[in-house]
Scaffold this motif. Structure first.
Motif, PDB file in Angstrom:
ATOM      1  N   GLN A  98     112.875 -40.798  51.865  1.00 44.08           N
ATOM      2  CA  GLN A  98     113.850 -39.664  51.875  1.00 44.08           C
ATOM      3  C   GLN A  98     113.339 -38.341  51.646  1.00 44.08           C
ATOM      4  O   GLN A  98     112.496 -38.008  50.706  1.00 44.08           O
ATOM      5  N   ARG A  99     113.669 -37.624  52.486  1.00 42.98           N
ATOM      6  CA  ARG A  99     113.154 -36.190  52.366  1.00 42.98           C
ATOM      7  C   ARG A  99     114.349 -35.134  52.575  1.00 42.98           C
ATOM      8  O   ARG A  99     115.386 -35.499  52.996  1.00 42.98           O
ATOM      9  N   LEU A 100     114.060 -33.765  52.413  1.00 41.54           N
ATOM     10  CA  LEU A 100     115.027 -32.788  52.333  1.00 41.54           C
ATOM     11  C   LEU A 100     114.639 -31.817  53.436  1.00 41.54           C
ATOM     12  O   LEU A 100     113.503 -31.271  53.432  1.00 41.54           O
TER      13      LEU A 100
ATOM     14  N   ASP B 130     116.032 -28.482  55.365  1.00 36.19           N
ATOM     15  CA  ASP B 130     117.309 -27.380  55.203  1.00 36.19           C
ATOM     16  C   ASP B 130     118.201 -27.664  54.338  1.00 36.19           C
ATOM     17  O   ASP B 130     119.312 -27.644  54.896  1.00 36.19           O
ATOM     18  N   GLN B 131     117.719 -28.201  53.409  1.00 39.14           N
ATOM     19  CA  GLN B 131     118.845 -28.458  52.156  1.00 39.14           C
ATOM     20  C   GLN B 131     119.961 -29.491  52.403  1.00 39.14           C
ATOM     21  O   GLN B 131     120.667 -29.843  51.505  1.00 39.14           O
ATOM     22  N   THR B 132     119.302 -30.376  53.443  1.00 35.57           N
ATOM     23  CA  THR B 132     120.025 -31.653  53.658  1.00 35.57           C
ATOM     24  C   THR B 132     119.221 -32.807  53.402  1.00 35.57           C
ATOM     25  O   THR B 132     118.133 -32.753  54.012  1.00 35.57           O
ATOM     26  N   SER B 133     119.660 -33.912  52.834  1.00 34.83           N
ATOM     27  CA  SER B 133     118.639 -35.077  52.548  1.00 34.83           C
ATOM     28  C   SER B 133     119.041 -36.023  53.619  1.00 34.83           C
ATOM     29  O   SER B 133     120.095 -36.239  54.289  1.00 34.83           O
ATOM     30  N   ILE B 134     117.773 -36.715  54.210  1.00 36.04           N
ATOM     31  CA  ILE B 134     117.893 -37.711  55.293  1.00 36.04           C
ATOM     32  C   ILE B 134     116.762 -38.661  54.819  1.00 36.04           C
ATOM     33  O   ILE B 134     115.736 -38.407  54.326  1.00 36.04           O
ATOM     34  N   ARG B 135     117.313 -39.801  55.295  1.00 33.99           N
ATOM     35  CA  ARG B 135     116.368 -41.368  54.979  1.00 33.99           C
ATOM     36  C   ARG B 135     115.563 -41.499  56.432  1.00 33.99           C
ATOM     37  O   ARG B 135     116.402 -41.434  57.554  1.00 33.99           O
ATOM     38  N   ARG B 136     114.353 -42.000  56.346  1.00 33.82           N
ATOM     39  CA  ARG B 136     113.818 -42.304  57.525  1.00 33.82           C
ATOM     40  C   ARG B 136     113.071 -43.508  57.226  1.00 33.82           C
ATOM     41  O   ARG B 136     112.591 -43.773  56.383  1.00 33.82           O
ATOM     42  N   LEU B 137     112.729 -44.323  58.533  1.00 35.50           N
ATOM     43  CA  LEU B 137     112.264 -45.469  58.318  1.00 35.50           C
ATOM     44  C   LEU B 137     111.053 -45.810  59.389  1.00 35.50           C
ATOM     45  O   LEU B 137     111.227 -45.270  60.410  1.00 35.50           O
ATOM     46  N   ARG B 138     109.799 -46.442  58.881  1.00 32.34           N
ATOM     47  CA  ARG B 138     108.830 -46.475  59.966  1.00 32.34           C
ATOM     48  C   ARG B 138     108.251 -47.975  59.695  1.00 32.34           C
ATOM     49  O   ARG B 138     108.018 -48.209  58.411  1.00 32.34           O
ATOM     50  N   ILE B 139     107.945 -48.550  60.999  1.00 29.29           N
ATOM     51  CA  ILE B 139     107.046 -49.770  60.643  1.00 29.29           C
ATOM     52  C   ILE B 139     105.551 -49.507  60.726  1.00 29.29           C
ATOM     53  O   ILE B 139     105.262 -48.995  61.771  1.00 29.29           O
TER      54      ILE B 139
END
Length: 481
Positions: A206-208, A210-219
């Motif tokens: 989970q990262r921020l 431009d002041q917006t939080s977004i979740r990412r997934l990686r195998i």
């Protein structure tokens, strides 16, 4: 000597997998998680480890006839039940039906003095009872690092992890083990060793931006299987977790020969009198005031008139404003809105980053199953992303829509300084039909010009025509002099 597996034998000897039922995850894993093997999910606080794990269990019960066992070291059964209720999961009902077994294992906070040999045999007994009580085929052990918070001997930790994972294999269950991510860039898990004993390792982040939080997934790894290796954004919604692949694995979707009307007689006439191909993509570009939204609204009305649902994503105007404006040119959208065939989804571009917009749009489309989708205008997303990201995002959306035979119409606002045959976000190359609108100055007025730059697979006019937007709709006039 023939040392290769014959092509017809590959499928029989390949790794067996279990579908997770999680949107997008089965696609990027090539069919799900390894059957009867452990999968490690690492990530920091709030990244979605528990929700993903519980959805794996719930989908197994609801869709695949596989009961589940959930072992928690961090949350009580009551807290867990409340937390996942937001996704619509009634785990208390599943427990009541003996399809799910939940065990809360409380560990001592006080440090343990390491002396002599020790093992986790007692833990295995508790997990085994949870599995056997419901004949579980899916198991989640949530918060594995809690087991070793008191131990400092890395050799012992490694040995006990190997025992645990091997024991789960012998129980013939498909397991997910979650753990906190380690500190620093070099450690995946907190202890830096769990990943070596797992057959599949998935990293959540989970990262921020431009002041917006977004979740990412990686195998990170998947023994015995090909898999997607990119970072994939994902969203947690009331419908569960939705993961968006960067691109689909194969360009193997079906195509249609069916033609559908654009809703504008003059435009259909330029498209050999039959309109566009079903399931293709249409781009309408032009400067402000050239009639892009008017053409888009006519297309929406035409789709709904045939009894087919349409979703209209508006990034510039509210639904009521669009409906009012269209009445001024003789187009009443209210019957289609009232009947539920036309659904507006109006939102400011700055509400989310571009990837969250894409995931939100995907979820809306999935819930409504429309025959057509309108995005008006796609160029407004330049306020939250660079052009390369928008193009990548839009290509992914088009790929998904084409796979389901959904016709897409997008408008693109170009600025006066742009070359006439250039789009603001560089989408023309990936669109099937490109319609260019212009304003031409006359002595005391302006006239609107329409031209079809391309339309793949359709005989179409190459003429440059003028048209008028009147109180009775859009009318083609004549070639400009």
């Amino acid at each position: 000597m023939d040392v290769f597996i014959k092509p017809e034998q590959i499928e029989d000897r390949s790794l067996q997998k279990v579908l997770t039922g999680i949107d997008g995850l089965d696609e990027i894993t090539g069919g799900g998680l390894p059957q009867n093997r452990p999968t490690l999910i690492c990530g920091g606080p709030g990244c979605g480890k528990t929700l993903l794990s519980m959805e794996f269990i719930v989908n197994g019960i609801a869709h695949y006839g596989e009961n589940g066992a959930y072992i928690s070291f961090e949350e009580s059964v009551q807290d867990l039940s409340k937390n996942v209720a937001s996704l619509g999961f009634d785990i208390e009902k599943m427990v009541e039906l003996k399809a799910l077994s939940i065990r809360e294992i409380a560990l001592q906070v006080e440090p343990v003095i390491e002396a002599g040999n020790y093992d986790l045999g007692g833990l295995f007994v508790q997990i085994g009872h949870a599995i056997d009580s419901v004949k579980a085929k899916r198991v989640v052990i949530d918060g594995i690092e809690s087991l070793f918070s008191c131990f400092f001997n890395e050799a012992v930790i490694r040995a006990e992890l190997k025992k645990l994972f091997q024991w789960l294999k012998e129980k013939e269950v498909t397991a997910i083990i979650t753990c906190e991510r380690g500190e620093g860039q070099t450690l995946i898990s907190r202890h830096g060793i769990e990943e070596y004993t797992s057959d599949c390792v998935i990293l959540l982040d989970q990262r921020l931006i431009d002041q917006t939080s977004i979740r990412r997934l990686r195998i990170l790894k998947y023994r015995g299987s090909l898999h997607g290796t990119n970072e994939y954004p994902f969203l947690v919604t009331r419908q569960g977790i939705s993961i968006l692949p960067v691109t689909s694995m194969h360009l193997d979707y079906d195509v249609s020969e069916e033609r559908i009307s654009t809703g504008t007689a003059c435009l259909d006439e330029m498209l050999s009198g039959k309109g566009v191909l079903k399931g293709t993509s249409i781009l309408i570009s032009g400067t402000a005031g050239t009639g892009k939204s008017s053409l888009a609204a006519h297309f929406a009305a035409s789709v709904c008139k045939q009894g087919n649902p349409c979703v209209y994503f508006a990034f510039e105007e509210s639904a009521k404003q669009i409906a009012r404006n269209m009445r001024s040119i003789g187009l009443d959208l209210s019957p289609y809105v009232d009947s539920g065939l036309l659904k507006f989804h109006a939102i400011r571009p700055t509400q989310y980053n571009v990837e969250t917009h894409l995931l939100t749009m995907q979820n809306v489309i999935k819930s409504l199953s429309p025959a057509a989708v309108i995005i008006d205008p796609i160029s407004n997303l330049t306020s939250v992303a660079v052009i390369a990201d928008i193009k990548s995002m839009f290509a992914r959306l088009l790929d998904s829509l084409k796979r389901h035979q959904v016709t897409t119409l997008s408008t693109d606002l170009t600025t006066g300084g742009k070359a006439l045959e250039t789009t603001e976000v560089g989408l023309s190359s990936i669109m099937d039909t490109w319609i260019l609108l212009k304003n031409k100055k006359k002595k005391k007025s302006r006239e609107r010009i329409i031209q079809i730059i391309k339309s793949r697979g359709i005989p179409h006019s190459s003429a440059i025509n003028t048209f008028e937007i009147t109180t009775k709709g859009i009318i083609l006039s004549k070639d400009p002099k």
